[in-house]
Design an enzyme around this catalytic site. Structure first.
Site, PDB file in Angstrom:
ATOM      1  CG  HIS A   1     -10.627 -21.054  61.749  1.00  0.00           C
ATOM      2  ND1 HIS A   1     -11.792 -21.365  61.104  1.00  0.00           N
ATOM      3  CD2 HIS A   1     -10.919 -20.002  62.565  1.00  0.00           C
ATOM      4  CE1 HIS A   1     -12.757 -20.546  61.510  1.00  0.00           C
ATOM      5  NE2 HIS A   1     -12.251 -19.702  62.383  1.00  0.00           N
TER       6      HIS A   1
ATOM      7  CE  LYS B   1     -21.210 -17.080  66.856  1.00  0.00           C
ATOM      8  NZ  LYS B   1     -19.807 -17.340  66.505  1.00  0.00           N
TER       9      LYS B   1
ATOM     10  NE  ARG C   1     -11.615 -12.614  61.262  1.00  0.00           N
ATOM     11  CZ  ARG C   1     -12.796 -13.196  61.391  1.00  0.00           C
ATOM     12  NH1 ARG C   1     -13.311 -13.851  60.379  1.00  0.00           N
ATOM     13  NH2 ARG C   1     -13.474 -13.104  62.505  1.00  0.00           N
TER      14      ARG C   1
ATOM     15  CB  SER D   1     -17.065 -19.445  59.681  1.00  0.00           C
ATOM     16  OG  SER D   1     -15.892 -20.012  60.224  1.00  0.00           O
TER      17      SER D   1
HETATM   18  P1  ADP Z   1     -15.873 -17.504  67.487  1.00  0.00           P
HETATM   19  O1  ADP Z   1     -17.313 -17.822  67.256  1.00  0.00           O
HETATM   20  O2  ADP Z   1     -15.384 -17.873  68.856  1.00  0.00           O
HETATM   21  O3  ADP Z   1     -15.445 -16.139  67.067  1.00  0.00           O
HETATM   22  P2  ADP Z   1     -14.627 -18.506  65.075  1.00  0.00           P
HETATM   23  O4  ADP Z   1     -14.697 -19.925  64.623  1.00  0.00           O
HETATM   24  O5  ADP Z   1     -15.355 -17.509  64.252  1.00  0.00           O
HETATM   25  O6  ADP Z   1     -15.131 -18.551  66.569  1.00  0.00           O
HETATM   26  O7  ADP Z   1     -13.112 -18.031  65.202  1.00  0.00           O
HETATM   27  C1  ADP Z   1     -12.177 -18.620  66.063  1.00  0.00           C
HETATM   28  C2  ADP Z   1     -10.902 -17.766  66.107  1.00  0.00           C
HETATM   29  O8  ADP Z   1     -10.295 -17.724  64.834  1.00  0.00           O
HETATM   30  C3  ADP Z   1     -11.143 -16.312  66.492  1.00  0.00           C
HETATM   31  O9  ADP Z   1     -10.062 -15.849  67.258  1.00  0.00           O
HETATM   32  C4  ADP Z   1     -11.169 -15.594  65.173  1.00  0.00           C
HETATM   33  O10 ADP Z   1     -10.802 -14.228  65.308  1.00  0.00           O
HETATM   34  C5  ADP Z   1     -10.117 -16.381  64.428  1.00  0.00           C
HETATM   35  N1  ADP Z   1     -10.270 -16.282  62.983  1.00  0.00           N
HETATM   36  C6  ADP Z   1     -11.369 -16.463  62.246  1.00  0.00           C
HETATM   37  N2  ADP Z   1     -11.141 -16.298  60.940  1.00  0.00           N
HETATM   38  C7  ADP Z   1      -9.828 -15.981  60.834  1.00  0.00           C
HETATM   39  C8  ADP Z   1      -8.956 -15.652  59.750  1.00  0.00           C
HETATM   40  N3  ADP Z   1      -9.382 -15.590  58.485  1.00  0.00           N
HETATM   41  N4  ADP Z   1      -7.661 -15.402  60.048  1.00  0.00           N
HETATM   42  C9  ADP Z   1      -7.228 -15.441  61.328  1.00  0.00           C
HETATM   43  N5  ADP Z   1      -7.978 -15.712  62.379  1.00  0.00           N
HETATM   44  C10 ADP Z   1      -9.273 -15.986  62.150  1.00  0.00           C
END
Ligand code: ADP
Length: 163
Positions: free
Chosen positions: A31, A55, A104, A141
Site C-alpha cells: 500500500h 468483513k 498485484r 494484509s
Molecule cells: P480492499 O479490501 O478494497 O481490496 P485492500 O486494503 O486489500 O482493500 O487494498 C487496497 C488497494 O491496495 C487495492 O487496490 C489492492 O489491490 C492494493 N494492494 C494491496 N496489497 C498490495 C500490494 N502488495 N502491492 C500493491 N497494491 C496492493
C-alpha cells in the site's frame, strides 16, 4: 459546450485529487509503495479506510487510521479518513475525480476492472491502476494478519511506524 470525446477528465484541472480506498487491515509496504508513487501523479491523495460491514476487522479501524496518519505525518499532500458510504459518495464529498488502486497479479485484475467500471458509471470517476513493485507483489494484509496471529515477525511487510 465541450467538443465530442471530451468530458470532466479531459478538461484541464488545476488540482488533481485521488482517493486511495481500501480496508488497510493492516496497511502494508505494498500500500505504501502505491501511495508514494501516486504522489507523482496527483496533487493530493486521500487514503479512505472503508468501514466494511461484511468483513471482520482484525485491527480496530481507529488504530489503522492513527497508524496511517503517523506514516504520512510529514506529507501534507496526504489525508487519512474513515468512511462508511460508497466510495463514489466519499469521492464526491472531497471533490475527487480519481481513484488510485494497485494490482498485484491476474487475480486482482477482474475485481479491479469491475470496480473501476462501476465507479465510472456511478460517479464519473476515473480509476488509475499502478502495478505493484515486484518486491511487494506477494504482500497482502491477509498475510500480515496471519503472521501477526501466530506471533511472527512482520517487520519485512509493513512500514516502520507499524513495526
Ligand atoms: P480492499 O479490501 O478494497 O481490496 P485492500 O486494503 O486489500 O482493500 O487494498 C487496497 C488497494 O491496495 C487495492 O487496490 C489492492 O489491490 C492494493 N494492494 C494491496 N496489497 C498490495 C500490494 N502488495 N502491492 C500493491 N497494491 C496492493
Amino acid at each position: 459546450e465541450l467538443p465530442s470525446g471530451t468530458n470532466e477528465h479531459t478538461k484541464r484541472t488545476t488540482m488533481k485529487k485521488a482517493i486511495f480506498p481500501g480496508s488497510f487491515d493492516p496497511f502494508t509496504l505494498g500500500h505504501y509503495d502505491i501511495v508514494n508513487r501516486g504522489l507523482a501523479l496527483f496533487d493530493e491523495i486521500i487514503i479512505g479506510i472503508g468501514r466494511n460491514s461484511t468483513k471482520k476487522d482484525t485491527f480496530p479501524i481507529r488504530e489503522r487510521e492513527e497508524a496511517i496518519r503517523k506514516i504520512f505525518k510529514d506529507e501534507p499532500r496526504i489525508r487519512v479518513e474513515i468512511y462508511d458510504c460508497l466510495t463514489v459518495d466519499f469521492a464526491k464529498q472531497h471533490d475527487a475525480k480519481f481513484i488510485l488502486r494497485g494490482i498485484r497479479c491476474v487475480e486482482d485484475f477482474e475485481y479491479e476492472r469491475n470496480m473501476a467500471e462501476a465507479n465510472r458509471q456511478l460517479g464519473d470517476l476515473e480509476t488509475i491502476i499502478l502495478y505493484t513493485h515486484p518486491e511487494y507483489a506477494h504482500i497482502s494484509s491477509t498475510l500480515v494478519r496471519d503472521l501477526y496471529a501466530y506471533g511472527k515477525d512482520v517487520t519485512a511487510f509493513v512500514p516502520n511506524e507499524l513495526r
